[in-house]
Design an enzyme around this catalytic site. Structure first.
Site, PDB file in Angstrom:
ATOM      1  N   LYS A 140       0.809  -1.218   0.000  1.00 21.29           N
ATOM      2  CA  LYS A 140       0.000   0.000   0.000  1.00 21.29           C
ATOM      3  C   LYS A 140       0.843   1.269   0.000  1.00 21.29           C
ATOM      4  O   LYS A 140       0.480   2.273  -0.611  1.00 21.29           O
ATOM      5  CB  LYS A 140      -0.963  -0.022   1.184  1.00 21.29           C
ATOM      6  CG  LYS A 140      -2.104  -1.018   1.008  1.00 21.29           C
ATOM      7  CD  LYS A 140      -3.079  -0.937   2.145  1.00 21.29           C
ATOM      8  CE  LYS A 140      -4.349  -1.740   1.853  1.00 21.29           C
ATOM      9  NZ  LYS A 140      -4.104  -3.142   1.550  1.00 21.29           N
ATOM     10  N   GLY A 189     -10.667  -6.512   4.663  1.00 15.41           N
ATOM     11  CA  GLY A 189     -10.852  -6.182   6.069  1.00 15.41           C
ATOM     12  C   GLY A 189      -9.896  -6.886   7.003  1.00 15.41           C
ATOM     13  O   GLY A 189      -9.911  -6.637   8.209  1.00 15.41           O
ATOM     14  N   HIS A 232     -17.652   4.124   0.421  1.00 15.09           N
ATOM     15  CA  HIS A 232     -16.667   3.273  -0.245  1.00 15.09           C
ATOM     16  C   HIS A 232     -17.155   3.067  -1.677  1.00 15.09           C
ATOM     17  O   HIS A 232     -18.104   2.333  -1.923  1.00 15.09           O
ATOM     18  CB  HIS A 232     -16.567   1.934   0.497  1.00 15.09           C
ATOM     19  CG  HIS A 232     -15.586   0.975  -0.089  1.00 15.09           C
ATOM     20  ND1 HIS A 232     -14.692   0.264   0.672  1.00 15.09           N
ATOM     21  CD2 HIS A 232     -15.351   0.599  -1.370  1.00 15.09           C
ATOM     22  CE1 HIS A 232     -13.958  -0.505  -0.121  1.00 15.09           C
ATOM     23  NE2 HIS A 232     -14.354  -0.319  -1.360  1.00 15.09           N
ATOM     24  N   GLU A 299     -10.254   1.207  -5.629  1.00 12.01           N
ATOM     25  CA  GLU A 299     -11.157   1.596  -4.551  1.00 12.01           C
ATOM     26  C   GLU A 299     -10.841   3.011  -4.060  1.00 12.01           C
ATOM     27  O   GLU A 299      -9.672   3.368  -3.876  1.00 12.01           O
ATOM     28  CB  GLU A 299     -11.053   0.602  -3.392  1.00 12.01           C
ATOM     29  CG  GLU A 299     -11.404  -0.828  -3.798  1.00 12.01           C
ATOM     30  CD  GLU A 299     -11.508  -1.765  -2.617  1.00 12.01           C
ATOM     31  OE1 GLU A 299     -11.030  -1.396  -1.525  1.00 12.01           O
ATOM     32  OE2 GLU A 299     -12.058  -2.863  -2.782  1.00 12.01           O
ATOM     33  N   ARG A 317      -7.299  -8.242  -8.989  1.00  8.58           N
ATOM     34  CA  ARG A 317      -7.977  -9.511  -9.242  1.00  8.58           C
ATOM     35  C   ARG A 317      -9.429  -9.215  -9.586  1.00  8.58           C
ATOM     36  O   ARG A 317      -9.865  -8.060  -9.546  1.00  8.58           O
ATOM     37  CB  ARG A 317      -7.926 -10.401  -7.993  1.00  8.58           C
ATOM     38  CG  ARG A 317      -8.423  -9.680  -6.740  1.00  8.58           C
ATOM     39  CD  ARG A 317      -8.494 -10.563  -5.534  1.00  8.58           C
ATOM     40  NE  ARG A 317      -8.661  -9.831  -4.301  1.00  8.58           N
ATOM     41  CZ  ARG A 317      -9.787  -9.324  -3.843  1.00  8.58           C
ATOM     42  NH1 ARG A 317     -10.896  -9.443  -4.553  1.00  8.58           N
ATOM     43  NH2 ARG A 317      -9.848  -8.689  -2.685  1.00  8.58           N
TER      44      ARG A 317
END
Length: 697
Positions: A140, A189, A232, A299, A317
């Site tokens: 990240k 998550g 989101h 996202e 993916r």
């Protein structure tokens, strides 16, 4: 054009700068996954004339994906690390079976840089993006630096390499609280915790690290400012090996529990066409920045108030929720994956990708929403699904009688619906959820019905804290009406009728099998039915036309009822108190399940006290700490004789790949431990037993 029996696939690299890519033929794909995504890939591969190879762990030997594939191979024992994460072994199976390509699905090895590189070295096509793209987007801190350089908005935080407690605590104070701790290689998550205040930080950090290490083999984390009420919103992107990329509009996945999505919709409600375009173009820039190939999802965190958006992560993916993008664009994204891997250009250009209608996906989980959404496991003793159609999809990997295993994700199915607009699609979702009937274990179906019916959800006022904000209205007290008790009693009556019908000489009397019954005597059946911790005494008698029911010694009620023919389903039509309704029921031993418009309602047929002799010798007075769900006892942090304080961490339970810390409910002394580290524990079993202080005095 793709030949329906032979596909010509390029090696898995980004060929945007190559003039003459290497072509390789393929006629067989191995799917290195399980459950519904494996079944999903098999369906499209079969449509294209491509043979499929499944892999299975010991519990999955007779699973649906194993049965649907053209051939299947054992990959290992139950745990993921001993089966679906064995990259080298899976690659060897691909070679042995003659499969030239591997489709990783989602989860497991789908975002493993090492597995993608291994496939490339061994000459087997990895049907995902280049390993370099997985690496860049999987870390990240790296991905955020690349996104910033590509002009994609990012959120402030710490993404550095120094992972010492001292450094992270220092950076946390600079960013401020509340704070999000996220696994650097995380997703779904897992490895994600929120520290509300400084004193919570180290506990949250250690928990995130432990879960990240177990899920991804890396305990590194990053820190970000936590936005309390974000939406989101994510964008489905697709890129080919020639440098072209498109977006297939956006999805809203704001409503979550445990930081995991539970219901998704496409397109995202309430956005202007200009904002949709900005999101899509930013997602395409993100994909191109890492030389992406194949299906991916970018996202974003979307501020609920000003609608500004920031990059969160890219999932390299196919996403769980990809069907809703398919429903509004009329595409088959798995087919696109195969075609792009085959060396074809993208099937559509950006201006050709139209958006039509609205779609929802509801994830049906084995879990207990009223028990903190704790995951469950067990057999699907009864399963009846909505009828699939062009507007309704049931994406699943299980059948009636299958077991939801403690070792894997607790998702049972995805229910996907389409409508001409959001209101129509939402009405369809609620109706179809009401037709999804499961007995044998806890599910979230009732909760999904309540969520989809919630006034604020109907108005599309969604954000990631929606469940917490509306908790009281989403979980109102359960009230059992006399009509529902009567409906349960009728289910027992008609179940008995079915059982004895062969001896009844065609008579509809459910008590016709009673031996030596006098014609002038109305036989009375008595039941004790328990629901919501209350026991109801029910008496039932029957005459030629009606059923008479008495609840808790009240007035006798005359009910006209009949069984409706619907295959093997127990479907009943009844007029109770001038209200005619039709409902389904299922009787399984002492369990009585009603499937009503409001959802499932469970009753237990209670044995008379003189027949029930089991006594829980350990449950009184809070003398033990029990497992709230089935799982694996990962760590035991205490030993017999230890003195503990209320709130102390006592043990760590792993269930469905999630870490759950068991804490002391009171100040106490440890008497015994109910298992060793690594043991499987059943729901409700004693993990820790405390000394009974009163008895010791």
């Amino acid at each position: 054009y793709i030949n329906t029996t032979v596909l010509f696939l390029f090696s898995n690299r980004c060929f945007a700068t190559e003039a003459t890519p290497k072509v390789r033929p393929i006629n067989k794909i191995l799917i290195s996954n399980r459950g519904e995504i494996a079944c999903r890939v098999i369906r499209t591969a079969r449509k294209l004339g491509v043979r499929t190879v499944a892999v299975f762990s010991d519990p999955d030997e007779k699973s649906l994906h194993t049965q649907l594939a053209d051939e299947a191979y054992r990959v290992g024992e139950a745990s993921s690390s001993a089966s679906y994460l064995r990259g080298e072994h899976i690659l060897n199976i691909a070679k042995r079976s003659g499969a030239q390509a591997i489709h990783p699905g989602y989860g497991f090895l789908s975002e493993s840089v090492e597995f993608a590189e291994l496939c490339q070295r061994e000459g087997v096509i990895f049907m995902g993006p280049p390993s370099s793209a997985i690496r860049d987007m999987g870390i990240k801190s790296t991905s955020k630096a690349i996104m910033a350089a590509a002009g994609v908005p990012i959120i402030n935080g710490y993404h550095g390499e120094d992972q010492s407690d001292e450094c992270l605590q220092r950076e946390a104070k600079i960013i401020g609280f509340p704070l999000m701790i996220k696994a650097v290689r995380g997703g779904g998550g897992k490895g994600m915790r929120i520290a509300e205040k400084p004193e919570d930080f180290l506990t949250a950090l250690n928990s995130a690290r432990n879960e990240s290490q177990k899920s991804f083999g890396d305990s590194s984390v990053l820190l970000e400012r936590y936005v309390r009420s974000p939406r989101h919103v994510e964008v489905q992107v697709f890129a080919d090996q020639y440098g072209d990329a498109v977006y297939l509009w956006e999805r809203d996945c704001s409503v979550q529990r445990r930081h995991q999505k539970i219901i998704e919709e496409a397109p995202a409600p309430g956005l202007s066409e200009e904002l949709r375009r900005e999101l899509g173009e930013a997602a395409v820039r993100a994909a191109k920045a890492v030389g992406y190939v194949g299906a991916g999802t970018v996202e974003f965190i979307l501020d609920k108030e000003d609608l500004s958006f920031h990059f969160m992560e890219m999932n390299t993916r196919l996403q769980v929720e990809h069907p809703i993008s398919e429903m509004i664009t009329g595409t088959d994204l798995v087919e696109w994956q195969i075609r792009v891997a085959a060396g074809e250009r993208l099937p559509l250009k950006q201006e050709q990708i139209t958006r039509n209608g609205h779609a929802f996906e509801a994830r049906i989980y084995a879990e207990n929403p009223r028990g903190g959404f704790l995951p469950g496991a067990g057999p699907l003793r009864y399963l009846s699904t909505p009828e699939p159609s062009a507007d309704v999809r049931v994406e699943t990997g299980v059948r009636e009688g299958d077991e939801v295993s403690v070792h894997y994700d607790p998702m049972i199915a995805k229910l996907v619906v389409w409508g001409e607009n959001r209101s129509q699609a939402l009405n369809s979702l609620i109706a179809r959820l009401g037709e999804y009937h499961i007995s044998g274990l806890d599910t979230n179906i009732n909760f999904l019905i309540d969520l989809a019916s919630h006034p604020q959800f109907q108005l599309a006022n969604v954000h990631t804290g929606f469940i917490e904000e509306h908790f009281d209205t989403l979980f109102p007290p359960i009230e059992i009406s006399p009509q529902q008790v009567s409906q349960a009693a009728l289910a027992l009556v008609f179940n008995e009728l079915q059982a004895v019908s062969s001896n009844s000489n065609g008579r509809k009397d459910p008590f016709a099998a009673a031996v030596n019954a006098r014609l002038n005597y109305a036989l009375i059946r008595k039941y004790n039915l328990k629901a919501n911790d209350k026991v109801y005494s029910v008496a039932v008698k029957y005459d030629d036309e009606d059923v008479h029911i008495q609840v808790d010694s009240g007035d006798w009620q005359v009910i006209k009822a009949e069984r409706v023919q619907d295959g093997e389903r127990l479907k009943i039509r009844a007029n109770i108190d001038s209200n005619i309704s039709t409902y389904n029921a299922n009787i399984d031993g002492s369990s009585v399940s009603l499937f009503l418009e409001s959802g499932k309602l469970d009753f237990e047929l209670v044995q008379p006290k003189f027949l029930s002799t089991q006594v829980d010798q350990l449950g009184g007075g809070g003398s033990r700490l029990v497992a709230p769900m089935p799982g694996v006892l990962e760590k035991v942090l205490v030993k017999p004789g230890d003195q503990v304080k209320k709130g102390d961490n006592l043990a760590v339970l792993i269930a469905m790949k999630m870490e759950h810390i068991l804490k002391a409910p009171k100040d106490a002394t440890i008497k015994s431990i109910g298992g060793a580290e690594g043991d499987n524990v059943a729901k409700g079993s004693a993990v820790i037993t405390f000394v009974d202080e009163e008895a010791a005095k």
